[in-house]
Each structure stands twice: as structure tokens, then as C-alpha cells.
Design a protein around this motif. Structure first.
Motif, short mmCIF file in Angstrom:
data_model
loop_
_atom_site.label_atom_id
_atom_site.label_comp_id
_atom_site.label_asym_id
_atom_site.label_seq_id
_atom_site.Cartn_x
_atom_site.Cartn_y
_atom_site.Cartn_z
N ASP A 558 7.46 -4.39 -60.87
CA ASP A 558 7.11 -3.20 -61.15
C ASP A 558 7.04 -3.17 -62.67
OD1 ASP A 558 7.49 -0.35 -61.70
OD2 ASP A 558 8.64 -0.06 -59.88
N TYR A 559 5.52 -2.68 -63.16
CA TYR A 559 5.36 -2.39 -64.47
C TYR A 559 4.77 -1.22 -65.02
CZ TYR A 559 3.13 -4.28 -68.74
OH TYR A 559 2.65 -4.65 -70.28
N GLN A 560 5.34 -0.64 -66.04
CA GLN A 560 4.78 0.51 -66.65
C GLN A 560 4.52 1.47 -65.28
OE1 GLN A 560 1.54 -0.33 -69.13
NE2 GLN A 560 2.94 -1.37 -70.59
N GLY A 561 5.29 1.97 -64.21
CA GLY A 561 5.29 2.64 -63.28
C GLY A 561 4.40 2.46 -62.13
N ASN A 562 3.99 1.12 -62.17
CA ASN A 562 3.07 0.64 -61.31
C ASN A 562 3.80 -0.41 -60.26
OD1 ASN A 562 0.45 2.09 -61.43
ND2 ASN A 562 -0.02 0.54 -63.17
N SER A 563 3.86 -0.24 -59.05
CA SER A 563 4.61 -1.18 -58.20
C SER A 563 3.57 -2.20 -57.83
CB SER A 563 5.23 -0.65 -56.71
OG SER A 563 6.34 0.10 -57.49
N GLN A 564 3.60 -3.48 -58.18
CA GLN A 564 2.21 -4.32 -58.02
C GLN A 564 2.61 -5.67 -57.50
OE1 GLN A 564 1.43 -5.44 -62.58
NE2 GLN A 564 1.83 -3.56 -62.41
N VAL A 565 1.30 -6.59 -57.01
CA VAL A 565 1.79 -7.83 -56.65
C VAL A 565 1.30 -8.93 -57.95
CG1 VAL A 565 0.74 -9.66 -55.04
CG2 VAL A 565 0.96 -7.42 -54.23
N LEU A 566 2.53 -9.87 -57.91
CA LEU A 566 2.05 -10.79 -58.98
C LEU A 566 2.52 -12.07 -58.21
CD1 LEU A 566 3.66 -9.90 -62.33
CD2 LEU A 566 1.36 -9.75 -61.66
N ASP A 567 3.38 -12.06 -57.15
CA ASP A 567 3.83 -13.26 -56.40
C ASP A 567 3.19 -13.32 -55.11
OD1 ASP A 567 6.50 -13.78 -58.24
OD2 ASP A 567 6.22 -11.59 -58.17
N GLN A 568 2.69 -14.43 -54.55
CA GLN A 568 1.98 -14.48 -53.33
C GLN A 568 2.43 -15.75 -52.58
OE1 GLN A 568 -2.13 -13.30 -53.17
NE2 GLN A 568 -1.88 -12.98 -55.52
N ILE A 569 2.15 -15.71 -51.24
CA ILE A 569 2.39 -16.86 -50.37
C ILE A 569 1.13 -16.62 -49.69
CG2 ILE A 569 3.74 -17.83 -48.28
CD1 ILE A 569 6.13 -16.45 -49.12
N LEU A 570 0.45 -17.81 -49.68
CA LEU A 570 -0.96 -18.02 -49.24
C LEU A 570 -0.87 -19.15 -48.20
CD1 LEU A 570 -1.73 -17.58 -52.56
CD2 LEU A 570 -3.64 -17.04 -51.49
N VAL A 571 -1.51 -18.94 -46.86
CA VAL A 571 -1.22 -19.99 -45.91
C VAL A 571 -2.67 -20.40 -45.30
CG1 VAL A 571 1.00 -18.99 -45.20
CG2 VAL A 571 -1.12 -18.29 -44.14
N SER A 572 -2.56 -21.67 -44.76
CA SER A 572 -4.03 -22.36 -44.28
C SER A 572 -4.32 -21.63 -42.68
CB SER A 572 -3.72 -23.76 -44.14
OG SER A 572 -2.81 -24.16 -43.35
N PRO A 573 -5.49 -21.95 -42.46
CA PRO A 573 -6.09 -21.19 -41.01
C PRO A 573 -4.92 -21.45 -40.13
CG PRO A 573 -7.77 -21.72 -42.17
CD PRO A 573 -6.50 -22.44 -42.78
N SER A 574 -4.46 -22.73 -39.75
CA SER A 574 -3.44 -23.05 -38.59
C SER A 574 -2.32 -22.34 -38.62
CB SER A 574 -3.10 -24.73 -38.75
OG SER A 574 -2.26 -24.93 -40.00
N ILE A 575 -1.79 -21.73 -39.69
CA ILE A 575 -0.52 -21.00 -39.88
C ILE A 575 -0.96 -19.66 -39.88
CG2 ILE A 575 1.27 -20.20 -41.30
CD1 ILE A 575 1.16 -22.84 -42.96
N ARG A 576 -2.11 -19.11 -40.15
CA ARG A 576 -2.65 -17.39 -40.17
C ARG A 576 -2.81 -17.49 -38.53
NH1 ARG A 576 -7.86 -14.59 -42.81
NH2 ARG A 576 -7.17 -12.55 -41.82
N ARG A 577 -3.45 -18.50 -37.79
CA ARG A 577 -3.67 -18.33 -36.33
C ARG A 577 -2.52 -18.22 -35.52
NH1 ARG A 577 -8.61 -21.11 -37.86
NH2 ARG A 577 -7.38 -23.10 -37.11
N GLY A 578 -1.44 -18.75 -36.05
CA GLY A 578 -0.33 -19.00 -35.17
C GLY A 578 0.29 -17.58 -34.70
N CYS A 579 1.22 -17.97 -33.79
CA CYS A 579 2.16 -16.86 -33.15
C CYS A 579 3.34 -16.63 -34.18
CB CYS A 579 2.35 -16.94 -31.79
SG CYS A 579 0.89 -17.31 -30.63
#
Length: 608
Positions: A558-579
């Protein structure tokens, strides 16, 4: 964390109230007799009388600042002109405690100046003021001009006009259109007495006695009371910083979702740390919203839980270990793997060549055990002294914690601060050449910045590659209220190079083993819609899991009144396609005045 932030606190406390320190235009002053305040302010951001001497400018004192290096007072003409673009208020910079009171009728003679908070290199707008003043008090106890009401109906939905290309993208010379653009509207009130009423807090009270409210409660609101920043084109126009002309001890301690009930009123200032700021003579009454810290669910036996958590310059001298441990154990439910950012060396900011962080990590692990959590093991690589940015002498780095009862780490010798990790194929599977290892640490992309830490884990017989990141900060970018529109984001250049390097490494893994499970996570210092994120994601090599959430729930900071994304978790296709892939941004810091870190942690649960 007083031991580490006291110097910065002192500097920013001064800076927050010193946004009006005079910078006189170096021209030979001409004379401008019998002018009104609206003549000084004019219809653009720059005074048509800048550099000139003015005499007997009349007004009623609306606010007095007696502290810091920005001592002065505001005056306002009680007889405004008919032009909504011209402000009727102005700051009189005195440099010493003013000898006036609110309600005094005064005349002021001095030199009109345009001061740029933070200096010209910041790209900030300038603040019009009268400097080197001679002040005559005519009478006291006069009625102060009624404050202009700033509310959802008065603030335009469009943020700003595009800057003049002939002026390098500056909006300084453009005629103000206060009915059309929010930044023009606020500029047309610069120095005037303004008020907000029943305003919801959208950034919690910080250590410098300031907070942010919104006058547009429905504007990109999230369910916890904040205002979400969702793109470069959808600015939140209702945000306004609140400071006070009173005692800091009386400033409200507010969380996001609280409300300043009733009237908050005072002069409208412009400063380096946020832009337009209501400096209050009168503060509304704080009504608590009851916001609670979030707790994520526990992973099931067959789910791997991987988390990222920026612990904000943690070193052994800090008093926050128990709080961080409680967050990991209780709020994050003891994830199997935790990527930590901003772990400092064993003596913190002392710059004596120490790079080891074993004492820092051991103290955190012990605190986690004391809080009822697992006895985590850890892996990391000490950086080259003073080469990874962050607080000078602190040698921040990423660290893997992992629960050995649930997951194992595959150690391969040879990884150090200067050796690049590679990818090989062994029996048809991808394998790191060293583990843990750093991604291409000699690449210029990582100059004065944290190098990504790659590690190979095994969960229930399945290998998972995890890359812990902490990209270059946004330091040096122009603010949202800059005179250049759109503002320059110079820090992106390095993050784009870093994202390119990480994506290339992930691509190497996937080219070696198409169905490899890869996670790149950490403090990316950039938004999920940014070009940095797009480069990281590449041609589908990775996908930012925060995009699985509704847009109103995508924020970690949260910065200057804006709730925003700085931290992320990115995944490869095998994880994204998983159940049963489940992502959670766990809001336990960013929205609270008593935060132990400025970042919220995130957790990803999936079945490898």
C-alpha cells in the motif's frame, strides 16, 4: 525498527514538512504592485510573477507552520475572482517561526518563487510561494475563508492531461482545467483552505504522522477498505494525503478502512512525498473499521505450500522476530517452503565487511519453533560485500526456509556469490548444476541489486525448481503527481533486464524438461500488469498467479493511497494446468499502522 530507521525517519520527517523550503528564482526581481493572490497563482502551475517582488498582498491567515525547516503560513483572499483556475491561497515562507495567527488579516511584501520539492531532478511539480517576506498584521480574529469542499462530486474522474511534448512532457505550462482533470483541480486549490468530510483511510498512519484518505469511496475499492491501483491508465483521483499542523502526539493512528468522521480541514500543500497534501488545522474524529489481519488456510497433506515474504531489512538487532515468526506460523500456516527477502547480515547496517547471515536466520528459525512452527532448515548464498544494493552495509539477500518433515533440498556443491547456476539433463530430467545457485550473477542486470537464488526441492518424489527474487526498487521514478505526464519510470530499465535474465533461465529449464515444475517468486518491485511482469511471463514460460484473483483483490503493498502489487509468485505451465492450484495474498502488514514489514506475504498451494 528504531535502530535502523532512525536516520531515515529523521530525514523524512524533516522532508515531509520541509516540502516548502524556499528556492528563490535567480533573476533580478522586478516590481509588481497591488496584486492579488490569484494574480500570483495565475492559470497555470507556474506563477506569471515568478522572480518578481510583490507588495502589500492582502489575505487572511488560514494556517501556520511553526516547526521543521518549512516554517511559514498560508494566506487566502476572502474576495475571490471569478476564474476557477486561479487559486486564492498561497504559502508565505518565513524560515523562522511566524509571528501571525490564524484569522489575522495581513499584507505581505516579498518575492514570488517557484520551489520544486525534491529538486528539479525529481520531476515534481513546483509550489508557488512568497519568500523573504515583510508582514504587516492589520487585525486579528477575522473569519477565515470557508474551506473549499473536496469530495466525490468536485474531483474529476480524469487524472491529468498529457504533458506538452514541446516542453519535454511537462504540464507546467498548460492552462488549468479544474473541471476536467483531477491534478488541475487540486492545483487550482493550491494554498487554499480545503476540507474533506467522512473520509475513508486508504493508507495507514506511517511513522511520519501522515495517512491517506479517499474522497471517492467507490473508486476501485476493495473489500477491506483500500483503493486498488489496477493500471497506468486508471489513476485513483480521490486520494489525498493528510498531515497536521498540530502535535504529532494528537495525530490519529489509523488502519486502512478506518474513517476520519466529520470535517478535516486546512491549507492544501504540495510536498515531495505524495504531492497534494491537506495540512490540517482541524482533524476529523477517527472511527475504527475493525480491520483484522488475514490468515490463510493450512495446506493439505498432498499440497505443497510455497510462500514469499519480504521481512524488511531483518537483522539480529531487530525486535520483530517474534512477530515475523507468528506471522509465518499462524497467518501463513507454516508453509513448506518460504522464500525470504531482505535478510541482512549478522550485524545489519554496520559496514565492516561482514556478509554472513547465519545468526539472522537462526534467530528467526528459533522464533518460529518457539511460536509452535516447524524447525525449518535453510539455504542461501552470501553476497559479495556491498554489491547487492539495499541498506548500505546490510548485504540483504534471499533465503530459502524449508520444512524437512515435508520437503527435501537437493544440495549440489559449487554455488557461490559469483558462480552462475546452469541446467543439465540427467536421465531425461532437468537438474541444476549447483544448488543453491545464483542466476548469472556477473550480468550487468544485477549491478547493485540482489541476485536470484535458485534451488532444487523434492516433494513426494517430485522435483520443484524455486527461484527467489528481489528485483531493483522503484527508486528514482517520478511520482504520480509529477509535472511530467505520464511520469518517467526510469527504474524499469534494470527490472526489464532482470526479468529477461530470469525468464531465459526458466526457459532453459523448460527446454530441458517441458513438464518441469518451476516457481519464480519474490519482491518483483513491479505490478502484475507491468512490462516487467510481461517479460517474466514471456511466451507462457511463467504466469503470475495473483491474476487468478479478482482485480479488486490484487495487492501486496500500500503506497500513497494505492493498494498495489509488488510481490508475485509466477508458475510454469505444468503447475498452472494442474488441479487445485490455490493462491492467496495474505494481508497482514501493508494495511496496518503497526506493520512489522511493509509487504504482505503470499502463499501458493498446489499438487506437484
Amino acid at each position: 525498527m528504531p535502530s535502523k530507521s532512525s536516520a531515515r525517519l529523521a530525514a523524512l520527517t524533516v522532508a515531509a514538512v520541509c516540502s516548502t523550503v524556499s528556492a528563490v528564482v535567480l533573476t533580478s526581481p522586478a516590481q509588481a504592485d497591488s496584486v492579488h493572490i490569484h494574480d500570483i497563482q495565475g492559470t497555470t502551475r507556474l506563477s506569471p510573477l515568478a522572480g518578481q517582488k510583490v507588495t502589500d498582498v492582502a489575505g487572511i491567515v488560514t494556517g501556520v507552520r511553526t516547526y521543521g525547516s518549512s516554517k511559514g503560513f498560508w494566506i487566502q483572499d476572502p474576495a475571490p475572482d471569478a476564474d476557477p483556475a486561479t487559486s486564492e491561497g498561497v504559502l508565505v515562507f518565513t524560515s523562522s517561526a511566524p509571528k501571525v495567527a490564524v484569522g489575522d488579516s495581513v499584507t505581505v511584501s516579498g518575492t514570488v518563487s517557484e520551489y520544486v520539492p525534491g529538486g528539479a531532478a525529481s520531476g515534481n511539480q513546483s509550489l508557488t510561494e512568497i519568500t523573504k517576506p515583510t508582514v504587516t498584521v492589520l487585525s486579528g480574529g477575522n473569519t477565515v475563508p470557508a474551506p473549499a469542499v473536496v469530495d466525490a462530486g468536485s474531483v474529476p474522474s480524469r487524472y491529468t492531461a498529457a504533458g506538452d511534448t514541446a516542453a519535454g512532457g511537462s504540464i507546467n505550462g498548460l492552462t488549468l482545467e479544474p473541471a476536467k482533470y483531477a491534478l488541475d483541480y487540486y492545483e487550482s486549490l493550491e494554498g487554499m483552505n480545503v476540507q474533506v468530510a467522512d473520509a475513508r483511510v486508504v493508507t495507514a498512519t506511517d511513522p511520519y504522522s501522515e495517512l491517506w484518505v479517499t474522497v471517492k469511496p467507490r473508486e476501485h475499492a476493495n473489500r477491506r477498505g483500500g483503493t486498488v491501483y489496477g493500471s497506468y491508465e486508471s489513476q485513483n483521483t480521490g486520494r489525498l494525503q493528510i498531515q497536521s499542523l498540530g502535535s504529532t502526539a494528537d495525530f490519529p493512528t489509523a488502519n486502512v478502512g478506518d474513517e476520519l468522521k466529520g470535517t478535516t480541514a486546512g491549507p492544501l500543500d504540495f510536498n515531495q512525498y505524495g504531492g497534494y497534501t491537506l495540512v490540517a488545522n482541524q482533524l476529523g474524529t477517527l472511527e475504527k473499521g475493525g480491520l483484522a489481519r488475514e490468515t490463510t488456510r493450512k495446506q493439505s497433506r498432498g499440497e505443497l505450500a510455497v510462500a514469499t515474504y519480504n521481512v524488511e531489512n531483518l537483522d539480529p538487532s531487530d525486535a520483530t522476530f517474534a512477530d515475523h515468526a507468528a506471522a509465518i506460523v499462524n497467518n501463513l500456516q507454516s508453509p513448506d517452503i518460504v522464500s525470504l527477502e531482505e535478510i541482512q547480515d549478522n550485524n545489519g547496517a554496520t559496514d565492516d565487511g561482514t556478509v554472513a547471515a547465519d545468526q539472522t536466520v537462526r534467530k528467526l528459525i528459533d522464533a518460529i519453533v518457539a511460536a509452535g512452527g516447524p524447525a525449518y532448515e535453510w539455504r542461501s548464498i552470501d553476497p559479495v560485500n556491498d554489491k547487492d544494493g539495499g541498506e548500505p552495509g546490510g548485504n540483504i539477500r534471499q533465503v530459502f526456509l524449508f520444512n524437512p518433515d515435508r520437503v527435501s533440498f537437493t544440495d549440489r556443491a559449487g554455488g557461490d556469490s559469483t558462480t552462475a547456476v546452469g541446467v543439465t539433463k540427467v536421465r531425461g530430467k532437468a537438474q541444476l548444476t549447483v544448488s543453491p545457485g545464483r542466476i548469472d550473477p556477473s550480468d550487468a542486470a544485477w549491478n547493485s541489486s540482489r541476485k536470484p537464488l535458485a534451488g532444487e526441492f523434492v516433494f513426494r518424489g517430485r522435483t520443484v525448481f524455486v527461484i527467489a527474487n528481489h528485483f531493483a526498487s522503484k527508486g528514482g521514478d517520478q511520482g504520480l503527481a509529477a509535472q511530467y505526464q505520464p511520469p518517467a519510470r526510469s527504474s524499469e530499465t534494470q527490472r526489464h533486464l532482470q526479468a529477461t535474465a530470469v525468464n531465459a533461465f526458466v526457459k532453459d529449464v523448460l527446454d530441458t524438461q517441458k513438464n518441469a515444475d518451476v516457481i519464480a517468486l519474490g519482491d518483483m518491485n513491479d505490478f502484475e500488469f507491468s512490462d516487467t511482469a510481461k517479460i517474466l511471463e514471456g511466451d507462457g514460460e511463467l504466469w503470475s498467479a495473483i491474476k487468478s484473483l479478482p482485480k479488486s483483490e490484487r495487492y501486496t503493498y500500500d503506497y500513497q493511497g494505492n493498494s498495489q502489487v509488488l510481490d508475485q509468485i509466477l508458475v510454469s505451465p505444468s503447475i498452472r494446468r494442474g488441479c487445485d492450484v490455490d493462491y492467496d495474498s495474505v494481508h497482514l502488514n501493508s494495511e496496518f499502522s503497526d506493520q512489522v514489514s511493509d509487504h504482505d506475504p503470499q502463499v501458493l498451494r498446489f499438487r506437484p
